[in-house]
Design an enzyme around this catalytic site. Structure first.
Site, PDB file in Angstrom:
ATOM      1  N   GLY A  79       0.783  -1.239   0.000  1.00 40.73           N
ATOM      2  CA  GLY A  79       0.000   0.000   0.000  1.00 40.73           C
ATOM      3  C   GLY A  79       0.809   1.281   0.000  1.00 40.73           C
ATOM      4  N   ASP A 138      -6.394   2.878   9.687  1.00 40.12           N
ATOM      5  CA  ASP A 138      -7.824   2.574   9.695  1.00 40.12           C
ATOM      6  C   ASP A 138      -8.192   2.115  11.111  1.00 40.12           C
ATOM      7  OD1 ASP A 138     -10.355   2.081   8.518  1.00 40.12           O
ATOM      8  OD2 ASP A 138      -9.838   0.037   8.032  1.00 40.12           O
ATOM      9  N   LYS A 166      -8.265   7.421   8.761  1.00 34.80           N
ATOM     10  CA  LYS A 166      -9.719   7.252   8.906  1.00 34.80           C
ATOM     11  C   LYS A 166     -10.010   7.160  10.390  1.00 34.80           C
ATOM     12  CE  LYS A 166     -10.913   4.106   5.229  1.00 34.80           C
ATOM     13  NZ  LYS A 166     -11.473   2.769   4.964  1.00 34.80           N
ATOM     14  N   ASP A 194      -5.466  -0.422  -2.618  1.00 39.24           N
ATOM     15  CA  ASP A 194      -6.095  -1.384  -3.518  1.00 39.24           C
ATOM     16  C   ASP A 194      -7.430  -1.888  -2.999  1.00 39.24           C
ATOM     17  OD1 ASP A 194      -4.906  -2.945  -1.341  1.00 39.24           O
ATOM     18  OD2 ASP A 194      -5.479  -4.688  -2.540  1.00 39.24           O
TER      19      ASP A 194
HETATM   20  P1  IMP Z   1      -5.795  -1.152   9.831  1.00 37.68           P
HETATM   21  O1  IMP Z   1      -4.930  -2.270  10.351  1.00 37.68           O
HETATM   22  O2  IMP Z   1      -7.261  -1.460  10.000  1.00 37.68           O
HETATM   23  O3  IMP Z   1      -5.417   0.207  10.370  1.00 37.68           O
HETATM   24  O4  IMP Z   1      -5.629  -1.144   8.285  1.00 37.68           O
HETATM   25  C1  IMP Z   1      -4.507  -0.719   7.660  1.00 37.68           C
HETATM   26  C2  IMP Z   1      -4.381  -1.361   6.296  1.00 37.68           C
HETATM   27  O5  IMP Z   1      -5.658  -1.691   5.745  1.00 37.68           O
HETATM   28  C3  IMP Z   1      -3.761  -0.390   5.362  1.00 37.68           C
HETATM   29  O6  IMP Z   1      -2.363  -0.589   5.304  1.00 37.68           O
HETATM   30  C4  IMP Z   1      -4.444  -0.669   4.060  1.00 37.68           C
HETATM   31  O7  IMP Z   1      -3.677  -1.607   3.309  1.00 37.68           O
HETATM   32  C5  IMP Z   1      -5.758  -1.284   4.405  1.00 37.68           C
HETATM   33  N1  IMP Z   1      -6.895  -0.338   4.289  1.00 37.68           N
HETATM   34  C6  IMP Z   1      -7.582   0.281   5.270  1.00 37.68           C
HETATM   35  N2  IMP Z   1      -8.548   1.084   4.793  1.00 37.68           N
HETATM   36  C7  IMP Z   1      -8.451   0.972   3.435  1.00 37.68           C
HETATM   37  C8  IMP Z   1      -9.163   1.590   2.353  1.00 37.68           C
HETATM   38  O8  IMP Z   1     -10.089   2.402   2.507  1.00 37.68           O
HETATM   39  N3  IMP Z   1      -8.767   1.213   1.102  1.00 37.68           N
HETATM   40  C9  IMP Z   1      -7.759   0.335   0.855  1.00 37.68           C
HETATM   41  N4  IMP Z   1      -7.056  -0.240   1.831  1.00 37.68           N
HETATM   42  C10 IMP Z   1      -7.410   0.071   3.122  1.00 37.68           C
HETATM   43 MG    MG Z   2      -4.347  -2.995   1.095  1.00 36.86          MG
END
Ligand code: IMP
Ligand code: MG
Length: 221
Positions: A79, A138, A166, A194
């Site tokens: 990403g 996220d 987010k 993606d």
């Molecule tokens: P987290 O562990 O929930 O904070 O997610 C982080 C990872 O989820 C990021 O490195 C992204 O690869 C993926 N991700 C989170 N939200 C999105 C989105 O809206 N679009 C695409 N990938 C996302």
């Molecule tokens: Mg991803």
């Protein structure tokens, strides 16, 4: 709009820099005169130009903290690939680069529990200043997991940088030291982000249409 739905890749790409609709929240002035949206996007959140400008100012913020000293960048791939490569070129410090591959989504748009480290560091980061870079914060689980892992390797300092935040979706305690843009709770793609490995090559960032957020939809185009 009907015409733009059938627009081939090259056509929207040519126009997307001025055609992407501006995010009201960001208040960025962008011409709407020849809006051609990628057919799979419901709306555009950030244009290529907006991203470029913010990457430059983020680099200045980072420089203000590190001064001229050397630091080690760790990019979370895939990403953060585009964001890291653009940010790197705005930084004139001596830098070392390594990558960690983490996966948590597969072909879904919601995090599927615990992120997995698929490939870890090759550089020694003990007693180094480390800047961890990801595309988006996220739930916070990924950055939390990787930060904890990196901290165990005894860097002299650890900071984090994400292009997108987010905030509304946070599940674990995690804030980044450097944030490009705060965005609403919508699934976004482009500029490295993606869905099922698609859309990473879009130059801007947009919200994926709900009907395209189904992995099987790819088989029928
Ligand atoms: P987290 O562990 O929930 O904070 O997610 C982080 C990872 O989820 C990021 O490195 C992204 O690869 C993926 N991700 C989170 N939200 C999105 C989105 O809206 N679009 C695409 N990938 C996302
Ligand atoms: Mg991803």
């Amino acid at each position: 709009m009907a015409e733009s739905l059938a627009a081939p890749n090259a056509r929207w790409r040519k126009k997307c820099d001025i055609g992407f609709l501006p995010s009201k929240k960001l208040g960025m002035p962008v011409s709407k005169s020849s809006a051609v949206l990628h057919p799979d996007l419901a709306e555009v959140l950030l244009t290529e130009a907006q991203i470029r400008a913010r990457v430059k100012s983020l680099a200045r913020e980072i420089k203000a903290v590190y001064g001229d000293s050397e630091f080690t960048i760790i990019a979370l791939i895939n990403g953060a690939v585009m964001f890291t490569s653009d940010l790197l070129r705005e930084i004139d410090n001596p830098v070392r680069l390594d990558c960690i591959r983490v996966t948590s989504y597969g072909t879904k748009t919601k995090s599927i529990g615990t992120p997995q480290i698929i490939h870890s560091l090759t550089l020694d980061i003990a007693r180094r200043d480390v800047l961890l870079i990801d595309d988006i914060l996220d739930t916070g689980k990924t950055l939390r997991l990787v930060s904890d892992l990196v901290r165990k390797l005894k860097p002299s300092s650890l900071r984090t940088c994400v292009l997108l935040d987010k905030k509304a979706r946070r599940e674990v305690e995690m804030e980044a030291d450097f944030v490009g843009f705060e965005i609403p709770d919508k699934f976004v793609v482009g500029y490295g982000l993606d869905f099922a490995e698609r859309y990473r090559n879009l130059p801007g960032i947009g919200v994926l249409k709900p009907e395209k957020q189904i992995a099987g939809a790819w088989a029928t185009g």
